[in-house]
Scaffold this motif. Structure first.
Motif, PDB file in Angstrom:
ATOM      1  N   ILE A  86       0.863  -1.178   0.000  1.00  0.00           N
ATOM      2  CA  ILE A  86       0.000   0.000   0.000  1.00  0.00           C
ATOM      3  C   ILE A  86       0.898   1.226   0.000  1.00  0.00           C
ATOM      4  CG2 ILE A  86      -1.802   1.258   1.247  1.00  0.00           C
ATOM      5  CD1 ILE A  86      -2.773  -1.394   0.206  1.00  0.00           C
ATOM      6  N   PHE A  87       0.578   2.200  -0.845  1.00  0.00           N
ATOM      7  CA  PHE A  87       1.394   3.410  -0.929  1.00  0.00           C
ATOM      8  C   PHE A  87       0.943   4.391   0.147  1.00  0.00           C
ATOM      9  CE2 PHE A  87       2.672   7.563  -2.536  1.00  0.00           C
ATOM     10  CZ  PHE A  87       3.974   7.305  -2.897  1.00  0.00           C
ATOM     11  N   ILE A  88       1.646   4.365   1.289  1.00  0.00           N
ATOM     12  CA  ILE A  88       1.294   5.259   2.390  1.00  0.00           C
ATOM     13  C   ILE A  88       2.550   5.624   3.160  1.00  0.00           C
ATOM     14  CG2 ILE A  88      -1.018   4.306   2.702  1.00  0.00           C
ATOM     15  CD1 ILE A  88       1.305   3.442   5.341  1.00  0.00           C
ATOM     16  N   LEU A  89       2.328   6.193   4.348  1.00  0.00           N
ATOM     17  CA  LEU A  89       3.386   6.528   5.299  1.00  0.00           C
ATOM     18  C   LEU A  89       4.302   7.627   4.809  1.00  0.00           C
ATOM     19  CD1 LEU A  89       4.469   3.255   7.088  1.00  0.00           C
ATOM     20  CD2 LEU A  89       3.210   5.183   8.015  1.00  0.00           C
ATOM     21  N   GLY A  90       3.697   8.735   4.420  1.00  0.00           N
ATOM     22  CA  GLY A  90       4.464   9.951   4.283  1.00  0.00           C
ATOM     23  C   GLY A  90       4.406  10.626   5.635  1.00  0.00           C
ATOM     24  N   ASN A  91       3.963  11.869   5.693  1.00  0.00           N
ATOM     25  CA  ASN A  91       3.814  12.539   6.975  1.00  0.00           C
ATOM     26  C   ASN A  91       2.355  12.595   7.420  1.00  0.00           C
ATOM     27  OD1 ASN A  91       6.554  13.176   7.180  1.00  0.00           O
ATOM     28  ND2 ASN A  91       6.296  14.874   5.771  1.00  0.00           N
ATOM     29  N   GLU A  92       1.473  11.966   6.631  1.00  0.00           N
ATOM     30  CA  GLU A  92       0.060  12.129   6.914  1.00  0.00           C
ATOM     31  C   GLU A  92      -0.456  11.022   7.804  1.00  0.00           C
ATOM     32  OE1 GLU A  92       1.356  10.863   4.317  1.00  0.00           O
ATOM     33  OE2 GLU A  92       0.184   9.171   3.670  1.00  0.00           O
ATOM     34  N   ALA A  93      -1.201  11.385   8.839  1.00  0.00           N
ATOM     35  CA  ALA A  93      -1.950  10.417   9.627  1.00  0.00           C
ATOM     36  C   ALA A  93      -3.401  10.531   9.187  1.00  0.00           C
ATOM     37  CB  ALA A  93      -1.825  10.722  11.114  1.00  0.00           C
ATOM     38  N   ALA A  94      -4.013   9.413   8.849  1.00  0.00           N
ATOM     39  CA  ALA A  94      -5.381   9.454   8.354  1.00  0.00           C
ATOM     40  C   ALA A  94      -6.345   9.859   9.459  1.00  0.00           C
ATOM     41  CB  ALA A  94      -5.776   8.093   7.795  1.00  0.00           C
ATOM     42  N   ALA A  95      -6.001   9.546  10.694  1.00  0.00           N
ATOM     43  CA  ALA A  95      -6.881   9.846  11.812  1.00  0.00           C
ATOM     44  C   ALA A  95      -6.093   9.683  13.099  1.00  0.00           C
ATOM     45  CB  ALA A  95      -8.094   8.914  11.786  1.00  0.00           C
ATOM     46  N   ARG A  96      -6.808   9.749  14.212  1.00  0.00           N
ATOM     47  CA  ARG A  96      -6.225   9.398  15.497  1.00  0.00           C
ATOM     48  C   ARG A  96      -7.051   8.280  16.095  1.00  0.00           C
ATOM     49  NH1 ARG A  96      -4.881  15.377  18.057  1.00  0.00           N
ATOM     50  NH2 ARG A  96      -3.324  15.957  16.496  1.00  0.00           N
ATOM     51  N   ILE A  97      -6.427   7.545  16.976  1.00  0.00           N
ATOM     52  CA  ILE A  97      -7.111   6.422  17.595  1.00  0.00           C
ATOM     53  C   ILE A  97      -7.028   6.579  19.103  1.00  0.00           C
ATOM     54  CG2 ILE A  97      -5.069   4.915  17.569  1.00  0.00           C
ATOM     55  CD1 ILE A  97      -7.035   2.613  16.866  1.00  0.00           C
ATOM     56  N   ALA A  98      -8.157   6.403  19.773  1.00  0.00           N
ATOM     57  CA  ALA A  98      -8.222   6.481  21.232  1.00  0.00           C
ATOM     58  C   ALA A  98      -8.198   5.062  21.780  1.00  0.00           C
ATOM     59  CB  ALA A  98      -9.492   7.210  21.656  1.00  0.00           C
ATOM     60  N   ILE A  99      -7.159   4.756  22.550  1.00  0.00           N
ATOM     61  CA  ILE A  99      -6.934   3.397  23.038  1.00  0.00           C
ATOM     62  C   ILE A  99      -7.234   3.357  24.531  1.00  0.00           C
ATOM     63  CG2 ILE A  99      -5.266   1.522  23.225  1.00  0.00           C
ATOM     64  CD1 ILE A  99      -3.677   2.893  20.973  1.00  0.00           C
ATOM     65  N   SER A 100      -7.966   2.338  24.932  1.00  0.00           N
ATOM     66  CA  SER A 100      -8.302   2.209  26.349  1.00  0.00           C
ATOM     67  C   SER A 100      -7.054   1.950  27.171  1.00  0.00           C
ATOM     68  CB  SER A 100      -9.308   1.073  26.555  1.00  0.00           C
ATOM     69  OG  SER A 100      -8.729  -0.165  26.202  1.00  0.00           O
ATOM     70  N   ASP A 101      -7.127   2.337  28.428  1.00  0.00           N
ATOM     71  CA  ASP A 101      -5.975   2.225  29.318  1.00  0.00           C
ATOM     72  C   ASP A 101      -5.490   0.781  29.441  1.00  0.00           C
ATOM     73  OD1 ASP A 101      -4.155   3.622  30.917  1.00  0.00           O
ATOM     74  OD2 ASP A 101      -5.163   2.953  32.743  1.00  0.00           O
ATOM     75  N   ILE A 128       4.679  -4.192  18.183  1.00  0.00           N
ATOM     76  CA  ILE A 128       4.803  -4.648  19.567  1.00  0.00           C
ATOM     77  C   ILE A 128       3.501  -5.262  20.092  1.00  0.00           C
ATOM     78  CG2 ILE A 128       6.636  -3.025  20.146  1.00  0.00           C
ATOM     79  CD1 ILE A 128       4.549  -1.174  21.327  1.00  0.00           C
ATOM     80  N   GLY A 129       2.480  -5.288  19.280  1.00  0.00           N
ATOM     81  CA  GLY A 129       1.234  -5.904  19.702  1.00  0.00           C
ATOM     82  C   GLY A 129       0.081  -5.430  18.844  1.00  0.00           C
ATOM     83  N   LYS A 130      -1.066  -6.033  19.049  1.00  0.00           N
ATOM     84  CA  LYS A 130      -2.257  -5.582  18.329  1.00  0.00           C
ATOM     85  C   LYS A 130      -3.364  -5.282  19.323  1.00  0.00           C
ATOM     86  CE  LYS A 130      -3.574 -10.351  17.140  1.00  0.00           C
ATOM     87  NZ  LYS A 130      -3.894 -11.257  16.008  1.00  0.00           N
ATOM     88  N   LEU A 131      -4.259  -4.401  18.906  1.00  0.00           N
ATOM     89  CA  LEU A 131      -5.330  -3.963  19.783  1.00  0.00           C
ATOM     90  C   LEU A 131      -6.414  -5.042  19.852  1.00  0.00           C
ATOM     91  CD1 LEU A 131      -5.673  -0.226  18.691  1.00  0.00           C
ATOM     92  CD2 LEU A 131      -4.331  -1.190  20.563  1.00  0.00           C
ATOM     93  N   GLU A 132      -6.654  -5.508  21.054  1.00  0.00           N
ATOM     94  CA  GLU A 132      -7.685  -6.527  21.251  1.00  0.00           C
ATOM     95  C   GLU A 132      -8.886  -5.951  21.995  1.00  0.00           C
ATOM     96  OE1 GLU A 132      -7.386  -9.303  19.844  1.00  0.00           O
ATOM     97  OE2 GLU A 132      -5.245  -9.796  19.669  1.00  0.00           O
ATOM     98  N   GLY A 133      -8.635  -4.874  22.770  1.00  0.00           N
ATOM     99  CA  GLY A 133      -9.706  -4.305  23.576  1.00  0.00           C
ATOM    100  C   GLY A 133     -10.465  -3.208  22.869  1.00  0.00           C
ATOM    101  N   LYS A 134     -11.056  -2.316  23.644  1.00  0.00           N
ATOM    102  CA  LYS A 134     -11.867  -1.238  23.075  1.00  0.00           C
ATOM    103  C   LYS A 134     -11.001  -0.083  22.597  1.00  0.00           C
ATOM    104  CE  LYS A 134     -15.982  -2.204  25.858  1.00  0.00           C
ATOM    105  NZ  LYS A 134     -16.945  -1.637  26.838  1.00  0.00           N
ATOM    106  N   TYR A 135     -11.376   0.469  21.463  1.00  0.00           N
ATOM    107  CA  TYR A 135     -10.712   1.655  20.942  1.00  0.00           C
ATOM    108  C   TYR A 135     -11.681   2.404  20.052  1.00  0.00           C
ATOM    109  CZ  TYR A 135     -10.076  -1.426  16.914  1.00  0.00           C
ATOM    110  OH  TYR A 135     -10.307  -2.286  15.874  1.00  0.00           O
ATOM    111  N   GLU A 136     -11.352   3.638  19.774  1.00  0.00           N
ATOM    112  CA  GLU A 136     -12.229   4.480  18.948  1.00  0.00           C
ATOM    113  C   GLU A 136     -11.373   5.245  17.965  1.00  0.00           C
ATOM    114  OE1 GLU A 136     -15.255   8.313  19.434  1.00  0.00           O
ATOM    115  OE2 GLU A 136     -14.257   7.441  21.192  1.00  0.00           O
ATOM    116  N   ILE A 137     -11.730   5.167  16.690  1.00  0.00           N
ATOM    117  CA  ILE A 137     -11.012   5.915  15.648  1.00  0.00           C
ATOM    118  C   ILE A 137     -11.667   7.284  15.514  1.00  0.00           C
ATOM    119  CG2 ILE A 137     -10.390   5.999  13.222  1.00  0.00           C
ATOM    120  CD1 ILE A 137     -10.380   2.936  13.223  1.00  0.00           C
ATOM    121  N   ILE A 138     -10.854   8.322  15.620  1.00  0.00           N
ATOM    122  CA  ILE A 138     -11.344   9.690  15.621  1.00  0.00           C
ATOM    123  C   ILE A 138     -10.824  10.393  14.370  1.00  0.00           C
ATOM    124  CG2 ILE A 138     -11.404  11.864  16.904  1.00  0.00           C
ATOM    125  CD1 ILE A 138     -10.679  10.205  19.398  1.00  0.00           C
TER     126      ILE A 138
END
Length: 268
Positions: free
Chosen positions: A156-171, A256-266
């Motif tokens: 996939i052609f990505i990973l310049g300086n752009e972040a498509a969004a932010r992600i809120a990860i549970s504690d 270092i791992g993958k998200l298994e719990g709750k998260y929200e893409i903002i």
């Protein structure tokens, strides 16, 4: 010392030559070379040996090598050890010289890749991922940059300086080493990483053989296992990515791992 690759390119252009035309002139001098190799010299990925360098100066009508390539006299002077190496090189037969050339080309490419990686890391460190804690009904959350996608397939052609969004990860799912999160696209890393998984990536951890990383190869991003000579697909139905000398490859961090719990893409 002036940048040798840039100077060679400037000399060629001042003589009104394309790389193919310059290669044809070298062939008339008995030097079989491709325009791709000339690009390697000009881009700094490869280094011309002494004979090749002098031949290039000849077809580019460069009579004052010291003034053209050096800022000062000291830049062009050789140490005794360097003179000894030149004499040893000239004493070798063509096969021996080609072996030395291969090692020099490999080392130059390796250092160039390390420089590109260091520059990318410095760039990312200068604009670090936004990580803050927010209060919520479910406890604290952490915000990190979120990219989509890293390919587990064709790239996939990505990973310049752009972040498509932010992600809120549970504690409970947060890893403090996380620099960004990226979504897996494809199934070549199954069963460990599946299509749609969101993985956490650290850009400051050392990557060893067998580790999973995010790699940008010739402008396309992949999630793959780091191998000695290739990037490995864990799904046996998919081929590995063979890394060639001319490839532009940058490691963007260790998974270092993958998200298994709750998260929200903002959205940004």
């Amino acid at each position: 010392m002036k940048n040798i690759g840039d100077t060679l390119k400037r000399l060629r252009e001042e003589n009104g030559l394309t790389r193919k035309e310059a290669a044809d002139k070298l062939k008339k001098l008995g030097i079989d070379i491709s325009d791709k190799t000339l690009y390697g010299y000009e881009s700094g990925r490869n280094s011309a040996n002494a004979d090749m360098f002098l031949s290039l100066c000849k077809i580019y009508k460069c009579n004052n090598i010291m003034e053209t390539f050096s800022e000062t006299v000291e830049d062009i002077l050789f140490t005794n050890n360097e003179w000894e190496m030149v004499e040893q090189y000239r004493a070798l037969d063509p096969i021996g010289q080609s072996h030395v050339d291969s090692v020099l080309d490999w080392e130059t490419t390796r250092l160039s890749s390390l420089k590109e990686k260091d520059e990318r890391i410095a760039e990312l460190q200068a604009a670090p991922a936004t990580i803050i804690e927010l209060s919520s009904h479910s406890g604290s959350r952490h915000l990190a940059e979120y990219f989509h996608d890293a390919s587990a397939g064709a790239g996939i052609f990505i990973l310049g300086n752009e972040a498509a969004a932010r992600i809120a990860i549970s504690d409970s799912d947060w890893d403090e080493r996380t620099d960004y999160v990226i979504r897996v696209n494809g199934d070549s890393m199954e069963p460990d990483y599946k299509d749609g998984d969101n993985v956490m990536v650290s850009q400051h951890m050392e990557l060893d053989y067998g580790d999973i990383g995010i790699f940008v190869v010739n402008g396309k991003a992949y999630i793959k296992e780091y191998g000695e000579t290739e990037l490995i697909s864990r799904n046996p139905d998919y081929p590995n990515i063979i890394v060639h000398e001319a490839d532009n490859i940058v490691c963007m961090g260790k998974v270092i791992g993958k998200l298994e719990g709750k998260y929200e893409i903002i959205s940004n």
